[in-house]
Design a protein around this motif. Structure first.
Motif, PDB file in Angstrom:
ATOM      1  N   LYS A  25       0.849  -1.200   0.000  1.00  0.00           N
ATOM      2  CA  LYS A  25       0.000   0.000   0.000  1.00  0.00           C
ATOM      3  C   LYS A  25       0.883   1.248   0.000  1.00  0.00           C
ATOM      4  O   LYS A  25       0.617   2.217  -0.694  1.00  0.00           O
ATOM      5  N   GLN A  29       2.978   3.738  -5.798  1.00  0.00           N
ATOM      6  CA  GLN A  29       3.091   5.035  -6.470  1.00  0.00           C
ATOM      7  C   GLN A  29       3.829   4.788  -7.782  1.00  0.00           C
ATOM      8  O   GLN A  29       4.656   3.885  -7.840  1.00  0.00           O
ATOM      9  N   PRO A  30       3.551   5.619  -8.764  1.00  0.00           N
ATOM     10  CA  PRO A  30       4.312   5.448  -9.996  1.00  0.00           C
ATOM     11  C   PRO A  30       5.788   5.747  -9.720  1.00  0.00           C
ATOM     12  O   PRO A  30       6.102   6.374  -8.721  1.00  0.00           O
ATOM     13  N   ASN A  31       6.657   5.320 -10.522  1.00  0.00           N
ATOM     14  CA  ASN A  31       8.122   5.427 -10.449  1.00  0.00           C
ATOM     15  C   ASN A  31       8.754   4.900  -9.165  1.00  0.00           C
ATOM     16  O   ASN A  31       9.871   5.263  -8.825  1.00  0.00           O
ATOM     17  N   MET A  32       8.058   4.011  -8.464  1.00  0.00           N
ATOM     18  CA  MET A  32       8.673   3.316  -7.331  1.00  0.00           C
ATOM     19  C   MET A  32       9.421   2.087  -7.868  1.00  0.00           C
ATOM     20  O   MET A  32       8.886   1.350  -8.691  1.00  0.00           O
ATOM     21  N   HIS A 347      12.214   6.467  -3.583  1.00  0.00           N
ATOM     22  CA  HIS A 347      11.455   5.627  -4.538  1.00  0.00           C
ATOM     23  C   HIS A 347      12.016   4.216  -4.688  1.00  0.00           C
ATOM     24  O   HIS A 347      12.037   3.653  -5.786  1.00  0.00           O
TER      25      HIS A 347
END
Ligand SMILES: Cc1ncc(COP(=O)(O)O)c(C=O)c1O
Length: 393
Positions: A25, A29-32, A347
């Protein structure tokens, strides 16, 4: 009465949900760059082939597949699965039951064997999902010590003699979470100890086919003369986890009890999914598919090991011959949970190792997955992780 006062069953006492799911959760996120989880690479999922096979089996057997099926499994698949499993396990298997992911095999085995308070011996650390399953059955988990070659036989015998366990849970090949493999010469003695002390062994081996170096070891099951070893297999890591097809194989009486338990769990594993895996086996598609994904995973493992070589002094890590994970031990005093917060800001994500220990502790350990990131992501993410660790020293 207010709904907040609801009294849930005591089997949920102390169960907080999988730490990995909670981390998922946080990292959605994008670009993780995620070294958490144990997902196959998207490139390894044979979506086009599965679409083709699904269309074919629905055309040929649609009315059968869309009807209720037998708890014992879709008959053609039971036949091809038995052949496949006997080759994989290396011995005749009196009974084989298709299940809904090998997660269900563990659940059914516990349903068949574990009364509240019964002892289960577990590796330390071990696979979180199945530790949680055993807790639901209110098992008393007793960790057994390992070295770099897996379970220590003297400690295992000591624990069997002292605790009279019902079950030993072991992941012998490219273990989750450590990536370690149980030494070949320890496998026969484990089968012999199981028979001597009357302990069922759950040999959970979903990573067996994902080998990138070294030589395969015989299964524990192949040394089992009396039926004490139940072998748990899965197509999740070699075809698709979303299909949810696995199996439990071994002694007919144990498998029969699991079949009875399965009747009230889900009646049967989805016929369509069994039929798709059946075609994978019958058309001989698996060896080439596994060769291809192992080629990619080998490069991903090597890239991660290459990056780990420049981690700060005092860091040690496993060098697995296969599977999906590398286990890292950081210098004493570092806390992987705190590092995770800082890594997420950069990230990058991983799973702190403490979650995999039956009794917690070992805060300076962490698990890294290499299958679900590209080579570029591995280099970038590992460099960021190294910097986070360096900054914390
Ligand atoms: C050791 C081990 N056993 C079982 C499973 C669950 O596999 P399945 O998808 O077949 O339920 C996993 C998945 O990560 C695993 O690592």
């Amino acid at each position: 009465m207010n709904i907040s006062e609801i009294q849930f069953a005591h089997r949920f006492d102390g169960i907080t949900g999988s730490a990995i799911r909670e981390i998922f959760k946080l990292i959605a996120q994008p670009n993780m760059i995620s070294f958490a989880g144990g997902n196959p690479s998207p490139a390894a999922l044979p979506d086009e082939k599965v679409a083709e096979l699904a269309a074919q089996v629905l055309r040929d057997k649609g009315k059968v597949l869309l009807q209720y099926g037998a708890t014992e499994g879709y008959a053609p698949f039971v036949e091809s699965l038995k052949q496949y499993a006997e080759a994989a396990v290396g011995c005749p298997l009196p009974a084989v039951l298709p299940v809904t992911g090998s997660t269900q095999a563990m659940d059914l085995l516990c349903k068949a064997l574990i009364d509240p308070g019964d002892t289960v011996l577990v590796e330390n650390p071990s696979f979180l999902g199945n530790l949680q399953c055993m807790k639901f059955y209110q098992a008393n988990l007793v960790p057994v010590e390992s070295d770099e070659n897996g379970l220590l036989l003297d400690k295992l015998e000591e624990a069997m003699a002292k605790h009279h366990p019902k079950l030993l849970y072991v992941i012998p090949t490219f273990q989750n979470p450590t990536g370690k493999t149980l030494a070949a010469e320890r496998r026969r003695p484990i089968a012999e100890l199981a028979a001597k002390y009357g302990v069922v062994v759950a040999e959970d081996d979903p990573y067996r086919d994902l080998r990138y170096s070294g030589t395969p070891a015989p299964s524990i099951k192949s040394f089992d003369k009396e039926g004490w070893v139940a072998f748990l297999g899965s197509f999740s890591k070699i075809i698709s986890p979303g299909l949810r097809v696995g199996y439990i194989a071994g002694d007919a009486a144990i498998v029969r009890k699991c079949t009875l338990g399965k009747q009230s769990t889900d009646v049967h594993t989805a016929n369509l999914n069994q039929a798709i895996v059946d075609q994978f086996l019958r058309q001989g598609l698996l060896p080439e598919h596994i060769r291809r994904i192992c080629g990619d995973y080998r490069l991903q493992r090597d890239a991660m090991l290459e990056e780990l070589a420049s981690f700060p002094a005092g860091t040690s890590y496993t060098r697995p011959d296969g599977g999906l994970f590398i286990w890292v031990t950081l210098p004493e005093g570092l806390d992987a949970k705190q590092l995770l917060e800082k890594a997420i800001e950069r990230h990058v994500a991983f799973v702190p190792g403490t979650h995999f220990y039956a009794n917690g502790g070992h805060e300076n350990t962490l698990r890294l997955n290499f299958s679900n990131s590209t080579l570029e992501q591995i280099h970038t993410g590992m460099a960021a992780l190294r910097q986070v660790i360096e900054a914390s020293l």
